[in-house]
Structures are given as C-alpha cells and as structure tokens.
Scaffold this active site. Structure first.
Site, PDB file in Angstrom:
ATOM      1  N   LYS A 243      -0.904 -15.698  10.840  1.00  0.00           N
ATOM      2  CA  LYS A 243      -1.454 -14.407  10.983  1.00  0.00           C
ATOM      3  C   LYS A 243      -1.975 -14.747  12.415  1.00  0.00           C
ATOM      4  O   LYS A 243      -2.792 -15.289  12.770  1.00  0.00           O
ATOM      5  CB  LYS A 243      -2.520 -14.142  10.177  1.00  0.00           C
ATOM      6  CG  LYS A 243      -3.301 -12.948  10.300  1.00  0.00           C
ATOM      7  CD  LYS A 243      -4.769 -12.786   9.558  1.00  0.00           C
ATOM      8  CE  LYS A 243      -5.543 -11.483  10.043  1.00  0.00           C
ATOM      9  NZ  LYS A 243      -6.612 -11.545   9.632  1.00  0.00           N
TER      10      LYS A 243
ATOM     11  N   GLY B  88     -14.865  -6.835   9.959  1.00  0.00           N
ATOM     12  CA  GLY B  88     -16.338  -7.238   9.421  1.00  0.00           C
ATOM     13  C   GLY B  88     -17.066  -6.073   9.429  1.00  0.00           C
ATOM     14  O   GLY B  88     -18.280  -6.129   8.871  1.00  0.00           O
TER      15      GLY B  88
ATOM     16  N   ALA C 179      -8.598  -5.614   8.468  1.00  0.00           N
ATOM     17  CA  ALA C 179      -9.999  -5.479   8.902  1.00  0.00           C
ATOM     18  C   ALA C 179     -10.721  -3.678   8.864  1.00  0.00           C
ATOM     19  O   ALA C 179      -9.836  -2.873   8.779  1.00  0.00           O
ATOM     20  CB  ALA C 179     -10.016  -5.449  10.443  1.00  0.00           C
ATOM     21  N   GLY C 180     -11.945  -4.018   8.482  1.00  0.00           N
ATOM     22  CA  GLY C 180     -12.618  -2.643   8.347  1.00  0.00           C
ATOM     23  C   GLY C 180     -12.893  -2.066   6.907  1.00  0.00           C
ATOM     24  O   GLY C 180     -13.597  -1.375   6.773  1.00  0.00           O
TER      25      GLY C 180
ATOM     26  N   THR D  17     -14.331  -9.744   4.357  1.00  0.00           N
ATOM     27  CA  THR D  17     -15.724  -9.700   4.254  1.00  0.00           C
ATOM     28  C   THR D  17     -16.100  -8.938   2.903  1.00  0.00           C
ATOM     29  O   THR D  17     -17.238  -8.726   2.491  1.00  0.00           O
ATOM     30  CB  THR D  17     -16.204  -9.056   5.491  1.00  0.00           C
ATOM     31  OG1 THR D  17     -15.736  -9.979   6.684  1.00  0.00           O
ATOM     32  CG2 THR D  17     -17.777  -9.028   5.499  1.00  0.00           C
TER      33      THR D  17
END
Lengths: 256, 68
Positions: free
Chosen positions: A97, A158, A184-185, A207
C-alpha cells in the site's frame, strides 16, 4: 465464492481491508479483525528498537490474514521505494500500500511523487495499491503505470469526516479500470455503506474501528455496512424524485 | 572498531558482517520478519553472513508494526 473482490488475480470474499493500528490492546485488535471479516490487513514497516523488542505483530496475526505492508509516513519516493523493498524482504510479499505524503499535517498524498514511485515499484515487480487523491485524473495515471488498485481518500486520514466528495468518488468508480478501495476518512458504518453504494470495490478502515468505544462491535457494524452497501449497489437504487409516491395501493381506500 | 549509522544513530562497532552486527545489537538473526538495508539497498537474509560492512555505512534494521 459469490461476488468476490479480485485484486491482481487474488480473490477475497471480504470487501473490508482492516488496519491494525491504534487499538487499545492486542486482544481487542485480534477480536475486532475477526469480527470485521477482513482477509487483508495493513501493517507498517518501522525501525526496530535497539533497546530490545517485543513479540511480533505478524506472529500474532498468524497465517490468517494477507498482510498489506504500507509506506505510511514516507515523504520521498526514495524512502517509499526502500520501505516497500524492506517490506518485501521482511514479509515475503510483493504487495504494497503505497503512501507518499506531501503534507505532514494533512497527510495528503504527493501525487507527482506517488505516480513516479508507483511506476518504479510496478517495474520492480510489486503489486501496488496507492493511497491517492479523490481525483479521477490521478487515479487514471496510477492505473496507467500499472497499479493493481487505487485507494482514493474519502477525507483526511483519521478524521472520521466520511466521504467529503461523493460525486468525485462515484466518478472515479465509474471510470477506473482497476478496483477502487476507499481509503481514509470513514467515521462510522454509514460512511462505509455509502462508499460501496457509490461503486467502490472495497473499503479500508482503521481508526473508525480501533478508536471507537467498542472496536469489536464497530468492526461487526462495518462488516455489515460494507455488505449492505455492496448489495444495494448491485441491486441498483431507485432514482431520487422531488415528489411523493404512495407505496400502499390507492384503490379501495376506506371512507372515500 | 568502526563508525556506523544504525537506524539513524551513530554507533561504534566491531562487527564485520550484517549477521555480526545483529548479534552485537542483541537481535536474533534467526528472528522472522526482519529486514536490513545498507546505504539504501536491501541486503537479503541469505547474504547476512557474507555482506561486509564499511566505515560510514548507514544501516536500517526494520520489522513490521501496527499500521493503517
């Protein structure tokens, strides 16, 4: 396997890729990964502490998961490529990644270096999955140099702000020649479902699971959301309209 | 003794090879999931016994950690 996710010829029944960081402890991480149904999990590559080191993350994960090493934190193509090569040696995998950060506060990708590093890693035989901007042109360039998938951001890493630009994600999904993994997000289950409804092939979540109050339960929720979103996408949603349309029959209404 | 930079830290060491370096640092060279690079190039595990170190070399010793 019904409706598998295929990346670089590898098939997955789960469309959730899970992170392993930020969990309150290792047992919660293991239980949450189990509950998420993920088959592929991410890991970072870091310098060992010369003051002695504890048990290995990979020993803990066993052979249960495909490990997707990341190049998180790298700000130059050179460091990202070396990190990928070290990961290949440490983990005996050519999957990576690829993260190339252009701003340490926003953790936004540096697209110019990202495309360059992706190109070089593909030439070196890597299966490259780049964390990238939610921009159809960047995603196309990354696919053009041979990336096995693209991982556009929903919003800042995050941040839990969900998908800031759903129209752009939908555009990327409709045009991408390679699988699209929303990275992400994601903050909660509806964000994951939305990603799948927009046409993403998979989502990457760390997260939102690890820092929730109950990571194991959130992992199960994310799993259900990804599955639900995927089913809705395949089923095809009804068009939106600006007027009401009764769902019960009009005929035989009492009292009329 | 020679000056080496190990994981970003300048160190004086007598080790001549990667294997000796790991042993001297208290790292089991047989431990799984380790990787080593010298001056930006990965040294494969099979070469740890033979790869020679030179004064001023910059060495990275890494392993997988939690990540997102």
């Amino acid at each position: 396997m019904a409706d598998p996710l295929v990346i670089a010829g590898a098939t997955f029944s789960s469309r959730l890729i899970a992170g392993t960081a930020r969990f309150p402890n290792q047992q919660v991480m293991l239980d949450a990964l189990e509950a998420s149904g993920a088959e592929m999990v991410t890991a970072s590559i870091r310098r060992i502490s010369l003051e002695g080191y504890s048990g290995s993350l990979i020993d803990l994960l066993g052979d249960k998961y495909r490990i997707l090493p990341n190049t998180a934190g790298c700000v130059t193509a050179r460091d990202a490529i070396l990190t990928a090569e070290l990961a290949r040696e440490a983990l005996n995998t050519n999957w990576v990644k690829l993260e190339l950060i252009g701003d340490r506060e926003l953790l936004y990708p540096d697209v110019e270096q990202l495309v360059h590093a992706a190109d070089e890693l593909v030439r070196k035989g890597f299966i490259v999955m780049p964390y990238c901007n939610e921009d159809p042109v960047s995603c196309q360039k990354l696919a053009d140099v041979g990336c096995a998938a693209v991982m556009p951001l929903g919003s800042l890493i995050g941040s839990g702000m969900g998908i800031a630009n759903p129209a752009a994600i939908e555009l990327i999904c409709s045009r991408s020649p390679v699988p699209v993994v929303l990275d992400a997000g994601i903050g909660t289950a509806s964000d994951a479902a939305q990603a799948m409804e927009l046409g993403c092939d998979a989502v990457m979540i760390d997260t939102a699971i690890a820092k929730s109050h109950d990571p194991v339960r959130m992992a199960a929720g994310m799993r259900a959301a990804v599955e639900g979103g995927r089913l809705a996408r395949l089923a095809g949603r009804i068009p939106k309209q600006r007027f009401a349309e009764p769902s019960s029959p009009q005929l035989g209404l009492v009292g009329s | 003794m020679m000056q080496l930079r190990i994981n970003g830290k300048d160190t004086e060491l007598a080790a001549a090879t990667v294997a000796e370096l790991l042993a001297e640092q208290g790292i089991d060279p047989g431990a799984r999931f380790l990787a080593v690079a010298i001056n930006g190039s990965v040294v494969r595990r099979a070469e740890w016994q033979t790869a020679l170190l030179a004064a001023g070399d910059s060495i990275e010793i890494v392993r997988p950690f939690q990540g997102g």
